[in-house]
Design a protein around this motif. Structure first.
Motif, mmCIF file in Angstrom:
data_model
loop_
_atom_site.group_PDB
_atom_site.id
_atom_site.type_symbol
_atom_site.label_atom_id
_atom_site.label_comp_id
_atom_site.label_asym_id
_atom_site.label_seq_id
_atom_site.Cartn_x
_atom_site.Cartn_y
_atom_site.Cartn_z
ATOM 1 N N PRO A 34 0.789 -1.236 0.000
ATOM 2 C CA PRO A 34 0.000 0.000 0.000
ATOM 3 C C PRO A 34 0.818 1.281 0.000
ATOM 4 O O PRO A 34 0.296 2.352 -0.290
ATOM 5 C CB PRO A 34 -0.836 -0.112 1.276
ATOM 6 C CG PRO A 34 -0.039 -0.987 2.172
ATOM 7 C CD PRO A 34 0.681 -1.956 1.284
ATOM 8 N N ARG A 44 -1.747 -4.876 1.325
ATOM 9 C CA ARG A 44 -3.166 -4.640 1.052
ATOM 10 C C ARG A 44 -3.747 -5.950 0.509
ATOM 11 O O ARG A 44 -3.239 -6.498 -0.471
ATOM 12 C CB ARG A 44 -3.355 -3.512 0.046
ATOM 13 C CG ARG A 44 -4.802 -3.379 -0.431
ATOM 14 C CD ARG A 44 -4.988 -2.256 -1.433
ATOM 15 N NE ARG A 44 -5.009 -0.950 -0.796
ATOM 16 C CZ ARG A 44 -4.171 0.033 -1.067
ATOM 17 N NH1 ARG A 44 -3.201 -0.152 -1.961
ATOM 18 N NH2 ARG A 44 -4.262 1.200 -0.447
ATOM 19 N N ASP A 46 -6.824 -7.844 -1.267
ATOM 20 C CA ASP A 46 -7.996 -7.625 -2.114
ATOM 21 C C ASP A 46 -8.722 -8.959 -2.274
ATOM 22 O O ASP A 46 -8.143 -9.934 -2.757
ATOM 23 C CB ASP A 46 -7.559 -7.091 -3.477
ATOM 24 C CG ASP A 46 -8.731 -6.670 -4.358
ATOM 25 O OD1 ASP A 46 -9.884 -7.050 -4.043
ATOM 26 O OD2 ASP A 46 -8.498 -5.986 -5.350
ATOM 27 N N THR A 51 -11.257 -4.586 0.298
ATOM 28 C CA THR A 51 -9.826 -4.577 0.584
ATOM 29 C C THR A 51 -9.620 -4.190 2.045
ATOM 30 O O THR A 51 -10.456 -3.518 2.649
ATOM 31 C CB THR A 51 -9.070 -3.575 -0.309
ATOM 32 O OG1 THR A 51 -9.587 -2.259 -0.080
ATOM 33 C CG2 THR A 51 -9.198 -3.928 -1.778
ATOM 34 N N PHE A 52 -8.509 -4.636 2.603
ATOM 35 C CA PHE A 52 -8.121 -4.233 3.946
ATOM 36 C C PHE A 52 -6.609 -4.365 4.070
ATOM 37 O O PHE A 52 -5.944 -4.924 3.181
ATOM 38 C CB PHE A 52 -8.846 -5.052 5.034
ATOM 39 C CG PHE A 52 -8.734 -6.545 4.885
ATOM 40 C CD1 PHE A 52 -7.665 -7.250 5.422
ATOM 41 C CD2 PHE A 52 -9.730 -7.260 4.215
ATOM 42 C CE1 PHE A 52 -7.578 -8.620 5.297
ATOM 43 C CE2 PHE A 52 -9.654 -8.642 4.082
ATOM 44 C CZ PHE A 52 -8.572 -9.322 4.626
ATOM 45 N N ILE A 53 -6.064 -3.833 5.150
ATOM 46 C CA ILE A 53 -4.615 -3.778 5.351
ATOM 47 C C ILE A 53 -4.203 -4.749 6.453
ATOM 48 O O ILE A 53 -4.820 -4.797 7.513
ATOM 49 C CB ILE A 53 -4.165 -2.351 5.733
ATOM 50 C CG1 ILE A 53 -4.595 -1.345 4.658
ATOM 51 C CG2 ILE A 53 -2.657 -2.309 5.961
ATOM 52 C CD1 ILE A 53 -3.989 -1.575 3.293
ATOM 53 N N LYS A 55 -0.820 -5.740 8.731
ATOM 54 C CA LYS A 55 0.492 -5.225 9.125
ATOM 55 C C LYS A 55 1.111 -6.157 10.168
ATOM 56 O O LYS A 55 0.443 -6.555 11.121
ATOM 57 C CB LYS A 55 0.346 -3.813 9.703
ATOM 58 C CG LYS A 55 1.640 -3.221 10.250
ATOM 59 C CD LYS A 55 1.400 -1.881 10.957
ATOM 60 C CE LYS A 55 1.099 -0.781 9.987
ATOM 61 N NZ LYS A 55 1.162 0.558 10.654
ATOM 62 N N PRO A 95 -7.819 5.042 10.021
ATOM 63 C CA PRO A 95 -8.458 3.765 9.704
ATOM 64 C C PRO A 95 -9.001 3.100 10.960
ATOM 65 O O PRO A 95 -8.476 3.309 12.056
ATOM 66 C CB PRO A 95 -7.315 2.946 9.088
ATOM 67 C CG PRO A 95 -6.073 3.551 9.642
ATOM 68 C CD PRO A 95 -6.363 5.000 9.809
ATOM 69 N N GLU A 110 -8.704 -1.119 8.539
ATOM 70 C CA GLU A 110 -9.447 -0.638 7.383
ATOM 71 C C GLU A 110 -8.495 -0.099 6.318
ATOM 72 O O GLU A 110 -7.484 0.545 6.618
ATOM 73 C CB GLU A 110 -10.381 0.477 7.854
ATOM 74 C CG GLU A 110 -11.158 1.179 6.776
ATOM 75 C CD GLU A 110 -11.916 2.387 7.298
ATOM 76 O OE1 GLU A 110 -12.738 2.931 6.545
ATOM 77 O OE2 GLU A 110 -11.689 2.787 8.466
ATOM 78 N N ASP A 111 -8.825 -0.375 5.058
ATOM 79 C CA ASP A 111 -8.082 0.200 3.935
ATOM 80 C C ASP A 111 -8.707 1.544 3.581
ATOM 81 O O ASP A 111 -9.924 1.633 3.361
ATOM 82 C CB ASP A 111 -8.130 -0.742 2.737
ATOM 83 C CG ASP A 111 -7.348 -0.228 1.543
ATOM 84 O OD1 ASP A 111 -6.516 0.690 1.725
ATOM 85 O OD2 ASP A 111 -7.566 -0.743 0.433
ATOM 86 N N ASN A 114 -7.217 4.029 -2.455
ATOM 87 C CA ASN A 114 -6.083 4.591 -3.191
ATOM 88 C C ASN A 114 -5.789 5.989 -2.672
ATOM 89 O O ASN A 114 -6.679 6.831 -2.589
ATOM 90 C CB ASN A 114 -6.385 4.642 -4.685
ATOM 91 C CG ASN A 114 -6.458 3.252 -5.294
ATOM 92 O OD1 ASN A 114 -5.749 2.346 -4.853
ATOM 93 N ND2 ASN A 114 -7.304 3.074 -6.295
ATOM 94 N N THR A 233 -6.667 11.356 0.510
ATOM 95 C CA THR A 233 -7.596 10.364 -0.007
ATOM 96 C C THR A 233 -8.811 11.038 -0.630
ATOM 97 O O THR A 233 -8.994 12.250 -0.515
ATOM 98 C CB THR A 233 -8.077 9.412 1.118
ATOM 99 O OG1 THR A 233 -9.075 10.084 1.913
ATOM 100 C CG2 THR A 233 -6.929 8.972 2.013
#
Length: 330
Positions: A34, A44, A46, A51-53, A55, A95, A110-111, A114, A233
């Motif tokens: 991301p 990220r 999909d 989509t979500f992150i 880490k 997020p 949360e993503d 873009n 964003t």
């Protein structure tokens, strides 16, 4: 132990389903990076529907694997997200936390979609809009003033990560021989930095500021409030990566913000926005604020955490001299 790996989508899907972060009818369609993060391994995910992150923090800094770092730092970051979720004036900028796996140091959030961070400012051709800076200051208003302590305790002390940050802000950049050749960044930078590294008066004041950074304080801080943590964003400005969070002196967050206005050579009129928009600015200790501004400028110019600054040596010397003046209150 589970190891997050972009080359193992099936293994990741199984892991996410085990933790109920991925539905049994969902699959991992693609994985991507991301952004250009420094500290952690981040992907990220999909699913084709959303989509979500994800880490994961490891026992070293992802960008600099030779630098040891507390592997549980993502757990502290998740605690920050849990805390700020109670205040809409802060949560709206960040997020949402989806889940945390303490055993494997994995967090799912949360993503934000873009987006681009504000590191383009370092090319010195991009500039902050006044409304953007107002939003950045407003986030700090919400964070600092919604979460104040009357009794100083160890909640979100984040001591181990702060020790690492302290080393790279207040000590390492000012060592005469730290093993980092600044000429590998820019020819002549090593020689330019040497007088500041030899300045005993300057270093004494920086040591005092470092002690304040390591002290407990009453305000919840982001802890790394610079353009890499600000996102542009479709839903406005968002803030990420509060892993260096702690309760401390609010002058530190503001000092880092203002330092990067100088480092990116923003219009001086923008500085007045910080003064007018930050709640209770007149209650701040301006000597401490200026000290933190100066240290952040200097460590970004002559420390390990370099920025993609399009700046010649003359410009850097002017900034270093200015920073020294701020630190020494002259």
């Amino acid at each position: 132990m589970f190891i997050l790996n972009a080359n193992e989508p099936n293994e990741l899907a199984n892991y996410l389903q085990e933790h109920q972060w991925l539905g049994l009818d969902e699959t991992v369609v693609s994985l991507s990076k991301p952004g250009e993060g420094n500290m952690n391994y981040v992907l990220r995910v999909d699913t084709g529907k959303r989509t979500f992150i994800v880490k994961q923090s490891r026992g070293y800094v992802e960008k600099y694997p030779q630098v040891v770092a507390p592997e549980k730092r993502v757990v502290t970051e998740s605690a920050f997200y849990e805390k700020i979720a109670t205040k809409i004036n802060v949560q709206k900028y960040m997020p949402r936390l989806i889940g945390i796996d303490v055993e494997n140091n994995v967090m799912v959030i949360e993503d934000l979609g873009n987006s681009n961070d504000f590191t383009t400012l370092y090319d010195l051709y991009h500039f902050l809009e006044a409304d953007e800076l107002k939003e950045l200051v407003n986030y700090l208003n919400g964070l600092h003033h919604s979460f104040q302590k009357t009794i100083l305790d160890d909640e979100l002390a984040n001591l181990e990560l702060r020790k690492l940050n302290h080393e790279h802000i207040f000590h390492y950049p000012f060592m005469e021989a730290n093993g980092f050749d600044l000429n590998s960044v820019q020819d002549g930078l090593q020689e330019l930095a040497l007088p500041y590294k030899k300045d005993a008066t300057l270093k004494k004041q920086i040591t005092l500021l470092g002690s304040l950074y390591m002290s407990k304080g009453k305000y919840l801080l982001h802890g790394d409030y610079y353009p890499g943590s600000w996102l542009k964003t479709s839903d406005g400005i968002k803030i990420i990566d509060p892993e260096f969070c702690y309760y401390g002196s609010r002058e530190f967050d503001l000092g880092v913000l203002i330092a990067h206005l100088y480092l990116t050579q923003q219009d001086e009129n923008l500085l007045s926005i910080v003064v007018t928009e930050y709640d209770s600015y007149t209650d701040l200790n301006l000597e401490i604020l200026n000290g933190f501004i100066g240290v952040e400028i200097m460590r970004r110019l002559i420390g390990l955490a370099q920025l993609p600054l399009q700046m010649d040596l003359k410009q850097k010397k002017e900034l270093l001299d200015f920073a020294r003046t701020l630190i020494l209150k002259k």
